[in-house]
Motif scaffolding. Structure first.
Motif, short mmCIF file in Angstrom:
data_model
loop_
_atom_site.label_atom_id
_atom_site.label_comp_id
_atom_site.label_asym_id
_atom_site.label_seq_id
_atom_site.Cartn_x
_atom_site.Cartn_y
_atom_site.Cartn_z
N ASP A 54 -53.32 -29.19 122.66
CA ASP A 54 -54.32 -29.25 123.73
C ASP A 54 -54.35 -30.59 124.45
O ASP A 54 -54.83 -30.69 125.56
CB ASP A 54 -55.72 -28.95 123.17
CG ASP A 54 -55.80 -27.55 122.57
OD1 ASP A 54 -55.07 -26.67 123.06
OD2 ASP A 54 -56.57 -27.36 121.63
N THR A 55 -53.85 -31.64 123.82
CA THR A 55 -53.97 -32.98 124.38
C THR A 55 -52.89 -33.29 125.42
O THR A 55 -52.82 -34.39 125.93
CB THR A 55 -53.90 -34.04 123.27
OG1 THR A 55 -52.62 -33.94 122.62
CG2 THR A 55 -55.01 -33.84 122.27
N GLY A 56 -52.02 -32.36 125.70
CA GLY A 56 -50.95 -32.60 126.67
C GLY A 56 -49.65 -33.02 126.02
O GLY A 56 -48.63 -33.13 126.69
N SER A 57 -49.68 -33.25 124.72
CA SER A 57 -48.44 -33.57 124.00
C SER A 57 -48.37 -32.69 122.77
O SER A 57 -49.37 -32.13 122.31
CB SER A 57 -48.40 -35.05 123.62
OG SER A 57 -49.46 -35.35 122.74
N TYR A 58 -47.19 -32.56 122.23
CA TYR A 58 -47.00 -31.71 121.06
C TYR A 58 -47.52 -32.40 119.81
O TYR A 58 -47.52 -33.62 119.70
CB TYR A 58 -45.54 -31.35 120.89
CG TYR A 58 -45.02 -30.49 122.01
CD1 TYR A 58 -45.39 -29.16 122.11
CD2 TYR A 58 -44.19 -31.02 122.99
CE1 TYR A 58 -44.94 -28.36 123.14
CE2 TYR A 58 -43.74 -30.22 124.04
CZ TYR A 58 -44.11 -28.90 124.10
OH TYR A 58 -43.66 -28.12 125.12
N ALA A 59 -47.93 -31.61 118.84
CA ALA A 59 -48.49 -32.14 117.60
C ALA A 59 -47.43 -32.87 116.79
O ALA A 59 -46.26 -32.47 116.77
CB ALA A 59 -49.09 -31.00 116.78
N VAL A 60 -47.84 -33.93 116.14
CA VAL A 60 -46.91 -34.71 115.32
C VAL A 60 -46.36 -33.85 114.19
O VAL A 60 -45.17 -33.90 113.86
CB VAL A 60 -47.62 -35.97 114.76
CG1 VAL A 60 -46.74 -36.69 113.77
CG2 VAL A 60 -48.02 -36.89 115.89
N VAL A 61 -47.20 -33.02 113.61
CA VAL A 61 -46.75 -32.16 112.52
C VAL A 61 -45.69 -31.17 113.00
O VAL A 61 -44.79 -30.81 112.25
CB VAL A 61 -47.96 -31.43 111.86
CG1 VAL A 61 -48.58 -30.43 112.80
CG2 VAL A 61 -47.55 -30.80 110.56
#
Length: 91
Positions: A54-61
Motif C-alpha cells: 500500500d505504501t507505493g513500494s513492495y514489501a521487504v518480506v
C-alpha cells in the motif's frame, strides 16, 4: 568473472549435434535463455505482488522471500548437476 562464461554453453552444446544443425542448436539455446529469463522475471513479479504494498513500494518480506526461493532453486540445480557429474565419474 562468471558473466561471460555462458557463451561456452554454445560451443559445448553444438558439439553434441551434427554440424549441419549448429545454427538451429544455437538458436534453440538462445530461445530457451530468453524464455527462461521471461519466466523468472514474471515469477518474481507474482511473488512481489503476493504481499500487500500500500505504501507505493513492495514489501521487504516479499523481496526476501523471492530471493530466498531463487537461491533455493539454484542450490537444488547445483546439487542435481553435481550429482549427475558424480554419476558419470563412477560409471
Amino acid at each position: 568473472m562468471f558473466g561471460t562464461s555462458g557463451v561456452l554453453t554454445y560451443a559445448s552444446l553444438v558439439r553434441e549435434f551434427p554440424t549441419h544443425l549448429a545454427g538451429r542448436v544455437s538458436t534453440g539455446l538462445t530461445l530457451a535463455i530468453f524464455a527462461g529469463a521471461f519466466v523468472v522475471q514474471y515469477g518474481f513479479g507474482l511473488l512481489l505482488n503476493a504481499w500487500p504494498h500500500d505504501t507505493g513500494s513492495y514489501a521487504v518480506v516479499a523481496h526476501r522471500a523471492s530471493w530466498a526461493i531463487a537461491l533455493l532453486v539454484q542450490l537444488a540445480a547445483g546439487v542435481w548437476y553435481c550429482g549427475l557429474q558424480l554419476n558419470e565419474v563412477r560409471v
